[in-house]
Design a protein around this motif. Structure first.
Motif, short mmCIF file in Angstrom:
data_model
loop_
_atom_site.label_atom_id
_atom_site.label_comp_id
_atom_site.label_asym_id
_atom_site.label_seq_id
_atom_site.Cartn_x
_atom_site.Cartn_y
_atom_site.Cartn_z
N THR B 19 43.52 40.54 33.48
CA THR B 19 43.45 39.24 34.14
C THR B 19 43.50 39.41 35.65
OG1 THR B 19 44.82 38.54 32.32
CG2 THR B 19 44.39 36.92 34.04
N ALA B 21 44.60 38.19 38.86
CA ALA B 21 45.59 37.22 39.33
C ALA B 21 45.29 36.80 40.78
CB ALA B 21 46.99 37.81 39.23
N GLY B 42 50.64 29.37 38.60
CA GLY B 42 49.62 30.32 38.18
C GLY B 42 48.55 30.55 39.23
N ALA B 43 48.67 29.95 40.40
CA ALA B 43 47.66 30.14 41.44
C ALA B 43 47.78 31.51 42.09
CB ALA B 43 47.78 29.05 42.50
N GLY B 44 48.94 32.16 41.94
CA GLY B 44 49.11 33.50 42.49
C GLY B 44 50.02 33.57 43.70
N THR B 47 52.81 36.14 43.20
CA THR B 47 52.21 37.47 43.14
C THR B 47 51.87 37.97 44.54
OG1 THR B 47 51.27 36.85 41.02
CG2 THR B 47 50.40 38.82 42.04
#
Lengths: 316, 501, 307
Positions: B19, B21, B42-44, B47
């Motif tokens: 995936t 990211a 979940g947009a990153g 991360t």
């Protein structure tokens, strides 16, 4: 090569090897494999099949010796019941320790294995010793306590048939019944089973522990009733540990346990022949057992890891 | 590269397994500013900042610190270079003392006395006071956050990254934190604030960067953007953005239904607690003498900081926890959507059908009719738009949002009379969150008999957007919150969260 | 009077039997403080037994101990690969490692020494009386007429306790076991800490086995570890995960094992199986009675890598 040939001959080389060696050795592995699989499916790491087998053997021997020459059907049934009770009693101790005090079942069941071995050692030199008091064993059972053979002239006995039927019943129970589904749910996700499904996890685990012990106890009854006809020390060459590999290799599926128990039964039978004919020690089976467990573990882990990688972004 | 840039990440790409990211994500943070990093779940965002903090290594892209290219092999190196990060879920060892937590990561002999002295020095300089000898687990949530910041400052952090710091704080504590961050930036420090809440970001930030699906889609000074522009950038779809704005506006004006209920026109009571006490296994009182009635057609909003008793209140109402004292009246089947989905709601390794069957596992007897269960699973999948859902598919192969839609659909069928939801939109993107909130809001109407709903969220706006009335948990007590004259005024809720009347 | 005369030999035997238990338990303690429960400890012990036997026969006791330690570490390394690299369940992996080590040592023993088992001429380590201290009445001979291994244990306990609480590395170890996310955020390399802890446990497990063979029994037989690894895990629980507590609990179990010598000396007529079973029964009873669960490291036994 000689060793492998000896192993093959000992396991499948003749009708006798199959029906009187391999399948006879597969019988306790089949029953114990089912006991282990049932427990593991519920997330319960019962490493105590060895001790539960011994206590089952004690119960069945006591029944056989006290009933003497009563009709065979009654004696065999009594041995089954006493064996199951003995095994359940032993696993029940671990179950109680877990529920009441939170004692890790891996440790308690292993301790109970050692205690059971000491108990049998004492019984065959004490209360249950044969009358001449020379050999560390009980008297040989009367003929009515000898479990029926399945094939004339071969040593395969009733225990194997019980094991096969139990495997199929257990499979059906897991797949089709609410009770079996509950056990699977508890093993796969105890918190979700309790929270989403209202399952009483502690009692489910407790019951599974008792039934698992009872099945292992039946294995002990089958050994003394079908093979040795007396209670011995060292009745089991570590069947309870091999059964963990039997169950894991079958991925805890009762149907497959029939196959994997025969595989390990063949290995045990062949190894005995190998030691005799090619001087390769039979403990080599233990290495195979451990490698199977580790292999299954590694394969499962690698698959889970791939799955985890695919899903990693969700963890964010 | 301008001289004032403290931290610059450009062209960052990162993969988790297969995936992607982050794909071409960039951010440039100026020294002495508060910089908001925005994006949906979940947009990153996290991360990207974990990469800046050396916890992850990017596949592609560069990091510049004060104009120099850097490549951190571990967070230890980032810490040594003056970066500190306060994670969303605090990274404190609760069984250790504050001073031990601060010393964590040191090498060689431990000198806890010296560490405690450093903490005192930081407290003098910044006003962030923490008792070095306090057991970390005994500290309040805001004190734990303070301790996290102190941890970074003791190591001379010049750049502070805070991941969703507002999520655990009461409004007053939030305001206090914002003031402190502004003060830190004014003193030459640099702050990166990760958040998905636009208002929170706009209230404090000098600059902002928006990520969407791993890409930087907006980079601007605060003064140059509107709230709408930021929301559109985050969602990438103006229709979802519009729906979101409507929801916001609704939350400012409690619905007419709420007013009607409050004026006494209540439906039949469905859930009732009478003098309920809950004492946990350690002997700590979690709920003290709670009496509460929830009627058909009502959506009871529940607010409270962690440990205030909301968790227990919801579970008692849902029949998942038995009270130590008092009586509970509730229907036989109450739908329950717990916060920790993967542990409490589903068995990740089970198929969708098995997870549907799970809901009745405790009460079921005899054999199971799998064919009927599969049919019902298909119903839930279609009715609730569970993407990629198939009855035999393992539920952990679905995205978090689709898992949650399935759970909500399952509980929606069970909880015909009553539904209890705990932070049901946590971790979901806006689209999925809306689908979930729609079900919660749908207390009845048409030919569907109405039911009682209990809704808890850590997001006050969300609670106000669905609730017909609100109770606040504080220290085990539950009290109804009376709204102010002006419905947009949040003061009564903020006060209730800290136990003030 | 007779009892008092027996006290010194009983204490002496208790300490002697406690020494290998304490090594194993201290190893397990370090591993558990890092959050890893190592049920392969039994395997490390039996590997240590066998390695020590093999090497001592060739190069004398010192080499025997070295190889025993390395053997324990080898088993631990395989366990670490499963738990830290493949991220399998700790309990199943540990159990499998124990089975593997028991099978391997049994097979190798039979292959190398034949079915008869011809390992009686193993060089061993005898007791060495500390001048002066061993002359103290009653406790002197018990505490200071021991093998060098027991003296090593005397040194290991305070050293380990100091290391765990007074160094950054010890703090890091405890943090990894309590809350790995916190350790990670502080820049601690969690897998490295766990590798270190597991290998340390393997080394001490191997040392335990070597001690059993070279300073106690003097020979090897199949499965001679006899559940000591599992008892050691129980000892850690009873010691409430503290270094000194673990050492004290090990002494209790040493006494349990030594009880049979005392009863033999007292000429009490009881079945010998009672003494064999006693340490195992004691383990169960103490695990039930001592409610140590609350002191357990919070991450203990959790599968690696589940974020």
């Amino acid at each position: 090569m000689d060793a492998l040939a000896a192993l093959w001959d000992g396991a499948f080389g003749s009708a006798f090897a199959i029906w009187s060696a391999t399948l006879v050795r597969a019988t306790p592995l089949l029953l114990l494999g089912l006991a282990v699989a049932l427990a593991f499916r519920a997330g319960l790491l019962n490493i105590g099949a060895e001790g539960q087998l011994l206590m089952g053997a004690v119960g069945a021997s006591a029944a056989a010796l006290s009933l003497g020459t009563a009709p065979r059907a009654i004696v065999v049934l009594a041995m089954l019941a006493a064996g199951a009770t003995g095994g359940a009693l032993w696993s029940g101790i671990a179950a109680w320790l877990k529920r009441r005090f939170g004692v890790l079942e891996v440790i308690s069941t292993i301790m109970l294995n050692f205690i059971a071995a000491a108990l049998v050692s004492w019984l065959v030199r004490g209360p249950l010793q044969e009358p001449t008091r020379i050999y560390p064993q009980s008297s040989t059972f009367s003929a009515s306590a000898h479990w029926p053979f399945l094939i004339p002239g071969q040593r395969l006995h009733l225990g194997f048939a019980i094991g096969v039927v139990l495997a199929l019943v257990l499979w059906w129970w897991f797949e089709r019944t609410a009770g079996g589904f509950r056990v699977r749910a508890v093993g796969a996700g105890a918190r979700a089973a309790a929270s989403a499904g209202g399952v009483d996890v502690a009692s489910t685990v407790m019951r599974v522990f008792l039934v698992s012990g009872a099945i292992a106890g039946i294995a002990g009854a089958a050994e003394v009733g079908g093979v040795t006809w007396a209670l011995y020390e060292g009745l089991s060459p570590g069947y309870g540990y091999t059964a963990i590999a039997v169950a894991l290799l079958a991925r805890l599926d009762p149907r497959w346990i029939i196959a994997t128990s025969i595989f390990f039964g063949a290995l045990e039978a062949g190894a005995a022949a190998m030691q005799r004919d090619a001087q390769v020690p039979a403990v080599v089976v233990q290495i195979v057992v451990a490698l199977v467990v580790l292999g299954v573990l590694a394969v499962t882990a690698l698959r889970d890891k791939q799955m985890a990688q695919r899903l990693a972004v969700d963890a964010e | 590269m301008t001289r004032e840039a403290a931290l610059v990440l450009s062209g960052i790409r990162h993969r988790f397994g297969r995936t992607l990211a982050l794909d071409d994500a960039s951010i440039a943070v100026r020294r002495g500013t508060v910089h908001a990093l925005l994006g949906e779940n979940g947009a990153g965002k996290s991360t990207l900042m974990r990469i800046a903090f050396g916890m992850l290594r990017p596949e592609h892209g560069t990091i510049h610190l004060d104009g120099d290219a850097v490549a951190f092999a571990s967070s230890a190196e980032a810490i040594a270079q003056g970066i500190g990060m306060v994670h969303q879920h605090f990274s404190l060892v609760s069984t250790m003392r504050a001073v031990e937590n601060v010393a964590l990561g040191a090498r060689g002999r431990l000198d806890l006395a010296a560490t405690a002295a450093r903490m005192t020095a930081v407290a003098h300089a910044t006003g962030l006071t923490i008792d070095p000898a306090a057991m970390s687990g005994d500290l309040s949530v805001s004190a734990q956050q303070r301790l996290e910041i102190v941890k970074a400052l003791v190591r001379d952090a010049r750049i502070l990254i805070l991941d969703e710091p507002g999520a655990v704080l009461t409004p007053d504590e939030r305001a206090e934190l914002d003031r402190w961050l502004r003060h830190f930036a004014d003193g030459g420090g640099t702050v990166v604030l990760i958040t998905h809440k636009v208002r929170e970001a706009l209230a404090v930030a000098d600059d902002l960067t928006v990520l969407r699906r791993g890409r930087t889609v907006l980079h601007s000074a605060r003064a140059d953007v509107t709230e709408d522009a930021v929301i559109d950038a985050m969602t990438g779809e103006s229709d979802v953005g519009a729906a979101w704005r409507i929801a916001r506006t609704e939350s400012d004006r409690p619905t007419a239904g709420a007013a009607a209920l409050r004026s006494g026109a209540t439906g039949t009571p469905v859930l009732a607690l009478d003098h309920v006490h809950v004492v946990d296994e350690r002997g700590v009182t979690r709920l003290a003498d709670v009496t509460l009635t929830i009627a058909r057609g009502e959506v009871l909003g529940v607010i409270g900081v962690e440990g205030a008793g909301a968790r227990e209140l919801l579970r008692v109402l849902a029949g998942r926890l038995l009270p130590s004292q008092g009586t509970v009246t509730r229907p036989a089947h109450v739908g329950f959507i717990p916060e920790d989905r993967l542990h409490d709601a589903v068995v990740p390794t089970f198929s969708l059908t098995e997870n549907l069957a799970l809901a009745e596992a405790g009460a079921a007897r005899g054999t199971l009719d799998w064919r009927a269960l599969v049919a019902r699973t298909v119903d839930v999948i279609t009715a609730h738009d569970v993407r990629n859902g198939a009855p035999e598919r393992r539920i952990d192969t679905l995205s978090g949002g689709n898992q949650q839609k399935f759970v909500v659909g399952r509980e929606d069928r069970i909880g015909l009379d009553a539904l209890v939801a705990e932070n049901p939109t946590r971790g979901l993107d806006l689209r999925a969150a809306h689908a979930v909130l729609d079900i919660v809001r749908r207390t009845g109407g048409g030919d569907v008999p109405s039911r009682a709903v209990v809704f808890y969220s850590t997001d006050l706006d969300e609670v106000l957007s669905v609730a017909t009335r609100v109770v606040a948990c504080f220290n085990g007590t539950v009290r109804e919150v009376r709204p102010a004259e002006d419905p947009a005024d949040r003061t009564p809720y903020a006060r209730a969260l800290v136990g003030a009347s | 009077m007779e009892l008092l005369l027996l006290l010194t030999p009983f204490l002496e035997a208790s300490l002697r039997t406690a020494t290998p238990l304490a090594f194993a338990a201290l190893g397990e303690l370090v591993s558990e403080r890092a959050g890893v429960i190592n049920l392969g400890l039994e395997g490390c012990i039996i590997a240590g037994c066998f390695g020590a036997l093999l090497a001592a026969g060739i190069g004398g006791p010192a080499i025997g101990f070295a190889v025993g330690v390395l053997s324990g570490m080898a088993i631990a390394a395989v366990f670490a690969i499963f738990v830290l690299v493949l991220r399998t369940d700790q309990i199943i992996a540990g159990t499998a490692m124990t089975l593997l080590a028991l099978g391997l040592t049994g097979t190798l023993y039979k292959v190398l020494y034949g079915a008869s088992g011809a390992a009686l001429g193993t060089p061993t380590v005898g007791p060495w009386a500390v001048p002066g201290l061993s002359a103290i009445p009653v406790i002197g001979p018990a505490l200071f007429r021991q093998s060098v291994l027991t003296y090593l244990l005397y040194a290991a306990v305070p050293t380990l306790a100091w290391w765990m609480h007074r160094t950054g590395a010890g703090l890091a170890l405890r943090a990894v076991g309590e809350r790995r996310a916190a350790a990670e955020a502080a820049g601690i390399d969690v897998p490295r800490v766990r590798w270190g802890a597991i290998l340390f446990a393997g080394a001490f497990g191997g040392l335990s086995g070597a001690t059993l063979v070279l300073a106690q029994v003097g020979t090897f037989n199949e499965g001679m570890s006899a559940g000591r690894g599992f008892i050691a895990i129980a000892i850690v629980v009873l010691g409430r995960w503290s270094v000194v507590g673990t050492a004290m609990a090990a002494l209790v179990f040493g006494a349990a094992f030594a009880l049979q010598y005392l009863f033999q000396a007292l000429d009490v007529q009881l079945p010998y199986q009672l003494f064999i079973a006693f340490p195992y029964v004691l383990t169960l009873v103490l695990l039930a009675v001592v409610r140590g669960r609350t002191a357990a490291p919070l991450e203990l036994g959790l599968r690696d890598g589940t974020r």
